[in-house]
Design a protein around this motif. Sequence first.
Motif, PDB file in Angstrom:
ATOM      1  N   ASP A 156       0.824  -1.213   0.000  1.00  0.00           N
ATOM      2  CA  ASP A 156       0.000   0.000   0.000  1.00  0.00           C
ATOM      3  C   ASP A 156       0.851   1.252   0.000  1.00  0.00           C
ATOM      4  O   ASP A 156       1.909   1.308   0.614  1.00  0.00           O
ATOM      5  N   MET A 157       0.359   2.252  -0.694  1.00  0.00           N
ATOM      6  CA  MET A 157       0.983   3.568  -0.700  1.00  0.00           C
ATOM      7  C   MET A 157      -0.086   4.574  -0.290  1.00  0.00           C
ATOM      8  O   MET A 157      -1.276   4.314  -0.472  1.00  0.00           O
ATOM      9  N   PRO A 158       0.299   5.728   0.234  1.00  0.00           N
ATOM     10  CA  PRO A 158      -0.729   6.713   0.596  1.00  0.00           C
ATOM     11  C   PRO A 158      -1.316   7.381  -0.653  1.00  0.00           C
ATOM     12  O   PRO A 158      -0.595   7.640  -1.614  1.00  0.00           O
ATOM     13  N   ALA A 159      -2.622   7.639  -0.643  1.00  0.00           N
ATOM     14  CA  ALA A 159      -3.230   8.402  -1.729  1.00  0.00           C
ATOM     15  C   ALA A 159      -2.862   9.874  -1.537  1.00  0.00           C
ATOM     16  O   ALA A 159      -2.336  10.258  -0.490  1.00  0.00           O
ATOM     17  N   LEU A 160      -3.169  10.687  -2.549  1.00  0.00           N
ATOM     18  CA  LEU A 160      -2.683  12.062  -2.490  1.00  0.00           C
ATOM     19  C   LEU A 160      -3.428  12.942  -1.482  1.00  0.00           C
ATOM     20  O   LEU A 160      -3.018  14.065  -1.235  1.00  0.00           O
ATOM     21  N   ASN A 161      -4.507  12.441  -0.880  1.00  0.00           N
ATOM     22  CA  ASN A 161      -5.093  13.224   0.217  1.00  0.00           C
ATOM     23  C   ASN A 161      -4.597  12.730   1.572  1.00  0.00           C
ATOM     24  O   ASN A 161      -5.075  13.138   2.617  1.00  0.00           O
ATOM     25  N   GLN A 162      -3.615  11.838   1.519  1.00  0.00           N
ATOM     26  CA  GLN A 162      -3.004  11.353   2.762  1.00  0.00           C
ATOM     27  C   GLN A 162      -1.526  11.702   2.811  1.00  0.00           C
ATOM     28  O   GLN A 162      -0.782  11.168   3.622  1.00  0.00           O
ATOM     29  N   GLN A 163      -1.121  12.556   1.899  1.00  0.00           N
ATOM     30  CA  GLN A 163       0.307  12.840   1.768  1.00  0.00           C
ATOM     31  C   GLN A 163       0.601  14.313   1.815  1.00  0.00           C
ATOM     32  O   GLN A 163      -0.173  15.116   1.304  1.00  0.00           O
ATOM     33  N   GLU A 164       1.752  14.654   2.371  1.00  0.00           N
ATOM     34  CA  GLU A 164       2.260  16.011   2.232  1.00  0.00           C
ATOM     35  C   GLU A 164       3.165  16.033   1.020  1.00  0.00           C
ATOM     36  O   GLU A 164       3.746  15.015   0.674  1.00  0.00           O
ATOM     37  N   GLY A 165       3.306  17.186   0.433  1.00  0.00           N
ATOM     38  CA  GLY A 165       4.211  17.269  -0.701  1.00  0.00           C
ATOM     39  C   GLY A 165       3.872  18.449  -1.576  1.00  0.00           C
ATOM     40  O   GLY A 165       3.088  19.324  -1.187  1.00  0.00           O
ATOM     41  N   ASN A 197      -1.396  19.219   1.662  1.00  0.00           N
ATOM     42  CA  ASN A 197      -1.276  18.653   3.001  1.00  0.00           C
ATOM     43  C   ASN A 197      -2.112  17.393   3.134  1.00  0.00           C
ATOM     44  O   ASN A 197      -3.041  17.173   2.367  1.00  0.00           O
ATOM     45  N   ALA A 198      -1.776  16.620   4.141  1.00  0.00           N
ATOM     46  CA  ALA A 198      -2.514  15.376   4.374  1.00  0.00           C
ATOM     47  C   ALA A 198      -3.791  15.678   5.142  1.00  0.00           C
ATOM     48  O   ALA A 198      -3.762  16.279   6.205  1.00  0.00           O
ATOM     49  N   ALA A 199      -4.926  15.280   4.574  1.00  0.00           N
ATOM     50  CA  ALA A 199      -6.199  15.507   5.248  1.00  0.00           C
ATOM     51  C   ALA A 199      -6.560  14.321   6.130  1.00  0.00           C
ATOM     52  O   ALA A 199      -7.217  14.469   7.140  1.00  0.00           O
TER      53      ALA A 199
END
Lengths: 820, 198
Positions: free
Chosen positions: A620-629, A642-644
Motif C-alpha cells: 500500500d501507498m498513501p493516496a494524495l489526500n493522505q500525503q504532504e508534498g 497537506n494530508a487531510a
Amino acid sequence: MNPNEVKIKIDGVECVAKEGEYILNIARANGIFIPAICYISRCSPTLACRICLVEADGKRVYACNAKAKDGMDVTTSSEEILEERRAIMGVYDINHPLQCGVCDQSGECELQNYTLELGVDSQNYTIADCKRESTNFSSVLHYDPGLCIVCERCVTICKDMVGDNALSTGPRNGAELDKELKESMPKDAYAMWNKLQKSLIVPSDESGQTNCSDCGECLSVCPVGALVSRDFVYTSNAWELKRVPATCSHCSSGCQIFYETKPTSISDRSDKIYRVTNEWNYVSLCGAGRFGYDFENSGATKDEKQFTKAIKAFKEAKAIRFNSTITNEEAAMLQSLKKELGVKLINPEAKAFQSFLKDFENYRGESLYSGNYKEMMSESNFIISVGSALRHDNPNVRYTFNNIQKLNKGAGLYFHPVGDTLIESLGKNVTPIYHTPGLEEYALYLVLDLFASKDELPKETKNYLESFHKKATKTVQETIMEDVTETVVDEETGESKEVTKKKPKVVEKEVEYVANELASLLGAPEGFGDIFEKMVAKADNFSMVVGEDFYAHPRAENLAKLLAFIEQYTAIKIALIPPKTNSLGVALICDLDEKADGYTIGYNEAGDFRLSALGDGDLDMPALNQQEGTFTNMHKRVVPTNAALSYNGYELNDIMSALGLGEQLSIDWTSKLPTRKGFEALSFDALPNGFTNAGEELRGYMLKQKATKAKAFEVEKPDESYKLEGEIAYRCNPQRQFNDFTNRAHQIFEPFALYVSEAKAQTLGKKVKVEIDDVSLELPVEIDAKMSGDVVKVPDFLSSKEIYPLFNAGRFKQVKISEV
Amino acid sequence: MNEKQKYIMLDLGGTPLTPWCRFKRVVKRTFRIELFIGLWVTIREMFKTLFMGKSHTTKYPFEKMPIPPRYRAIHDMLRLLESGHYRCIGCGLCEKICISNCIAMETRYDENQRKEVSEYTINFGRCIFCGYCAEVCPELAIVHGARYETASEQRASFSLFEDMLTPIDRLKEQEEFAGYGAPTPWADKNIKKTPLAY
C-alpha cells in the motif's frame, strides 16, 4: 506613477489602483470593508443586492460596478447609507425561515453575518409568503428556495466562470408589494425587494434539471443554505469541520482546495472528508475537484512481510512504471533511484510531454512556456485552443476560455476534431473549427497566416501561406438608396402629383475577395474571413493554449517548431496544458526512458510488483489526500498540499530509507528538487498556501524560467499522411473523471463507457464492440449531450483497462465499431 | 470604624492570661446548663425515632431527597408534549459549546426532508456537568434531569440518546425544565412582536 494607474481616497485612505478597476475591488485590496453579497471577483457585477452602496464624490454609486476615476473620494458609510443597508438586510430577512439551527450554512452564512453586522434587530416590513418547495437540480445539487435570497451569485458564476449557463432566474409568483412602500421605504431596498418578490433560481433547461457539468461552483458561492450538495445536506455544521489547505490532485491545474474533515461517526473517530471548499473569489473548481475527494487508501497498515518483499523487488527491478499523479517529492525519489540503482523510469504520458516541452524550449530559447493562465484570464481578449478537448482535459483552461469571452469581451478560436456544443455556446465570438484528425499542422499554419505580419516571415513560409490564398467571388447583399417616383393623388383637390422619394433596396452584388483555402481545408465555417475579421477587430492581447493531442502526435516535433514560430512572429502567448496532475513536475525532475524490459515495479500502474495507493497492489501507498508534498501545476507554480486523512502504512520514503537513500520525512525532499530546472531550494514548511485580499496568489513559488540557447530550425510542411479517416475514436475522459482516484469517489458517477453524440448514438445500440488494432473492447454506449459529430470518445481513467497503451500515448485512432 | 459597615462585635470576654484563669474557664464551660440542653435534644430525638417513628434520616437508597431545579445531574432529552417527537433538532450547539468535548452527534437528511439526529451520545466519563449544553439548547431539548447517581456497571449505560430520552409512555410525567437555560418568568415581556399585517 504608471499612466494606467489612478489614485483614489476611500474613507480617507489613499489607494493606488489600475484604471477601470471597481471601487469594491480596490477597497478589498486595501483592507477596507464594504459589505457586498452578490459580487464575485473575476465575474461581472450583478447588482442584485445593492448593499455595496457607497458615496463617491458626493454621488451614490454601487461599489461593485463603479469604476475608479483619478482623484475620486469615496465614503463607505454614512447614516443614510447605513439606513439603506439596514433596510435591505431587513427585506432579506422577511419570511426567511428561522431554521438556523438546522441550516447547513449556519455559522458561515452571509445573511446571518450581515444581519448582525448591520444590527438589524427588528422587522419593519411584511409580506405574504408563497409556497416554495425544495428540489434537486441534478445528481449532486440540492436547492431549497425557501432559504434563497436570489443574490444570483450562482447564476453569475455559472455564466461568467464555468460557462454552463445552467441556472437562471425564474418566476416566484410572490405577492405584490404595497405601492405606498415606494414612498416610505429607502429607495434601493424597495427596488431590491420588488425584484426579489418576482424571482427565484431555476435551471435554464426546461426539464427542471441543470444537465450541467456538475462542478458545484454554485454550491460554493451560495451565501445562504439554499444550494447545498445532496451528499452534504444536514450532515455537518460548518464549525465542526477542520479545514486542511491542500491542492487538488486530479488535473494539472493544481487548484487550491480545502479538505474539510471531522470524525466519521460516533463509533469511528478517525477523520473523514465531508466536503471540499474553495476560495471562490480566486479559485474555481470543477466537479472532480469538488466531489472527488474520498479516494483515500484506508485501512493500510505496516505489513512488514510485504515491505521486505518490496525491498527485494526494488533491488531486483530493472524498471519502474508510474504515472503523473504523484508529488514532486516522489518524482525526486524515483529519479534518485534511477541515479543510484540504475533502474529505468517509464511514464509514457510524461515522456511525451517531456520531449515535446524540450523541443519547444529548444526552439524558442527559453525554458517552459511564455503563457500564464492567470494573466490570460485577466488580460487576454483573444484565445486560441489547439489540440485539446477543453471541456474534458482541463476544466480551468475552459473557465479561462469562457471568462475571456464573458468578461474581457473577447473572442475564441477552437481547433479540434471533436464537436463540442458547449464551447460553441460560450460566446458569440467563439468559432469552432472541427478539422479532421491529423491536420493539426494546418491549424497552426492557419494561425500563422491569420496573425503573423507577412513581411517578417521567412520567404519560404510566406510563399507557402500565400499559395493557399485564392481569389474568389461571392455574392453579397447590399442595401442601396434608390429614387422612386410615385404618383400621389391629393385627397382635397383631387389633383395627382408626382413625388420622388428615396427608398432602400436590397441588391445582390458580386464581390471579389481572397479566399483562404487553409481555412476551408480545415473545415472552417463558411465566410470564415469575415467572421475572423469581426472576431479580431477589438482584440489586442492574444493567447493560445495547447493540449495533449500534440504531445504524442506523430508530427510532434514539427508542431513544436510551428508553435515556436508562432511565438516568434506573432504577438500570441502560448501556454501548454500538461496532460496529467503533475506531468510538468515529473517532466522536469525525472529522466524518463522510452522502453524497458525485465522485472518491473508498477506504482499505481501494472508491474511485476505493484505499489498502489488504490489498495489493490502488493504494497500500500498513501493516496494524495493522505500525503504532504508539492505539485508543479500548469501555472508554472510549485504548490504545497497537506494530508487531510491519516495513513498508517509505508510510504515511498520508507522504501528509500531501507535502501539507504531516504530522508527522514518525505517533505525533506522538497528542498532537494533540481534548481537547474527552475525549482527553488525551499523547505516544505516555508511554502505559503493562500491568497491575499487583492487576489494575489501566495502559494508555493513560481518556477524560474531561464533563457536557453535557441536552436536554429526550419518549419516543415504539413504531412498529410497522418490524416485519419473512417471510424475514429478519441481517447478522452468524461467531464468529472480523470483517473482511478476520481472513479473511487462516491459522488462521481460517470461510467466507463463509449461516449458519443446523440446523433451517433442512434446508429449504435446499447452496447458496442470497439476494435482498436487487434484488441477488442466491449463498452456500453453513453450519450454526451454536448458532443456533436461522428468521433467517439474512449475513456482511459481506469488504468486496469489498459486503454492508454492502445493509443500509444496519442489520442486519435482508427477503430471498428460494431453492435453487440 | 466605617459608619456604613455596622459590625456587631461579640463579647467573648478577655483572654485568660494566667493558668488559674484558664482552669476557671474550663470548669465554667463544662458545668454550664447548655451541655444538658444538648443532651436532652439528643435523647428526645432518639426516643422519637425509636418509639414514635419520626426520623430526620433519609433512608437512601430507598428514599431520595427532592433536588432543586437548578441542580445539574445526568441529562434528560425531552419530547414535544403535543406530538411526542423528540425536541432535538440536531443543531449541534451543545456539541460546540461543550467545554470537555464529550458530546458527539450524527445527523442526516431524512425521508421527510428534515434534519434527523441519527446518533447522539454524551461521554459521562468526561462530562463535568457544567450545564452549558442545557443553557445553549434553543429547543430546551437537552436539560439536566434528576438522576444524580452516576455509578453503573458500564460507562455506556447513560450515554445514548434513547437512555436520556423521556420514554414515550411516560410523556405525561415529563416536567418542564426550570433550571439552566429555561425561559425566565418574565420572558414574554422581552419578546418583540414582528408585524404580521397580511
